[in-house]
Design a protein around this motif. Structure first.
Motif, short mmCIF file in Angstrom:
data_model
loop_
_atom_site.label_atom_id
_atom_site.label_comp_id
_atom_site.label_asym_id
_atom_site.label_seq_id
_atom_site.Cartn_x
_atom_site.Cartn_y
_atom_site.Cartn_z
N UNK A 1 0.77 -1.25 -0.11
CA UNK A 1 0.17 0.21 -0.12
C UNK A 1 0.85 1.22 0.00
N UNK A 2 1.73 1.33 0.71
CA UNK A 2 2.81 2.49 0.80
C UNK A 2 3.32 2.76 -0.47
N UNK A 3 3.85 1.38 -1.02
CA UNK A 3 4.61 1.97 -2.47
C UNK A 3 3.58 2.31 -3.53
N UNK A 4 2.17 2.15 -3.15
CA UNK A 4 1.33 2.47 -4.44
C UNK A 4 0.56 4.00 -3.84
N UNK A 5 0.39 4.39 -2.75
CA UNK A 5 -0.32 5.62 -2.23
C UNK A 5 0.57 6.51 -1.32
#
Length: 248
Positions: free
Chosen positions: A182-186
């Protein structure tokens, strides 16, 4: 970055408390299982933070304290599982390594409500979460108590971990992998990061379950636990995180 329910001892604590309750009281209702699992999760996290406090409460100290507590409770849970395995529903190994086959269709509404409430409670604290990501001093200047924020978030995580363990057993590394995806995406903004972490975790478990069911259907091994693929992928992610942080 290395925090997860498994590394901080939440899952092992939930399983240990649940097995101990079954050993003492016999077969319990799902509600009772969730309550005991929550108590075990929170007790394990409290012990990990107490150990970390003795070492200055750094991130490294918290992870090491969690690993120590998790290892200790894992050994205890193996003993308890051996003692109460005749009272458990389904093969005992599935409790340790996780399987959606031990869940019941009738329990899906309860599980859904719990997950939505837990996610909503975490989302309601998005400002506090974003503030402590910038440092305790910054959060304090904004009027937020960092210790109270962490304690509240730990309580939410304990409840969600307890519910997960009571329904499907321990599924390794999902709590570590999903937030990083999730952190890599948003990015780190909690308003987007929290719901996407939940969705990522659900997709990981779904894909892992499809994978093990496909293998189980073509072999004579029976129902395989879903922690097999999640552990392989999760260990790879953990190694990458350790290496990347070591490089600075």
């Amino acid at each position: 970055p290395l925090a997860s329910p498994s590394i901080l001892g939440l899952q092992s604590g939930a399983l240990t408390a649940t097995l101990l309750a079954i050993l003492v009281s016999g077969v319990l209702t799902r509600t009772a299982l969730i309550i005991f699992a929550f108590l075990g999760s929170f007790a394990a996290y409290s012990l990990a933070t107490a150990i970390a406090s003795l070492a200055g409460m750094t991130a490294t100290a918290l992870v090491l304290g969690g690993v120590a507590v998790s290892s200790m409770l894992s050994g205890l849970s193996y003993l308890l599982l051996y003692l109460v395995q005749t009272k458990l529903f389904g093969p005992p190994i599935l409790i340790l390594l996780g399987s959606v086959s031990i869940a019941r269709t009738s329990e899906v509404p309860l599980y859904t409500i719990a997950i939505l409430c837990g996610t909503a409670a975490a989302l309601a604290m998005w400002k506090r979460i974003n503030a402590i990501l910038l440092g305790d001093d910054f959060a304090t200047q904004l009027g937020y108590d960092p210790r109270a924020t962490r304690l509240t978030l730990a309580s939410i995580a304990s409840v969600l971990s307890a519910i997960s363990v009571s329904f499907v057993g321990i599924v390794s590394f999902v709590g570590l992998i999903a937030p990083h995806i999730a952190r890599l995406i948003v990015g780190d903004d909690a308003r987007r990061h929290i719901p996407l972490s939940a969705i990522s975790g659900a997709l990981i478990v779904l894909l892992a379950d499809i994978f093990v069911r496909a293998i189980s259907a073509s072999s004579s091994l029976g129902e395989l636990p879903i922690s097999i693929p999640t552990s392989i992928v999760g260990a790879s992610v953990l190694g990458y995180l350790v290496a990347s942080r070591a490089r600075g």
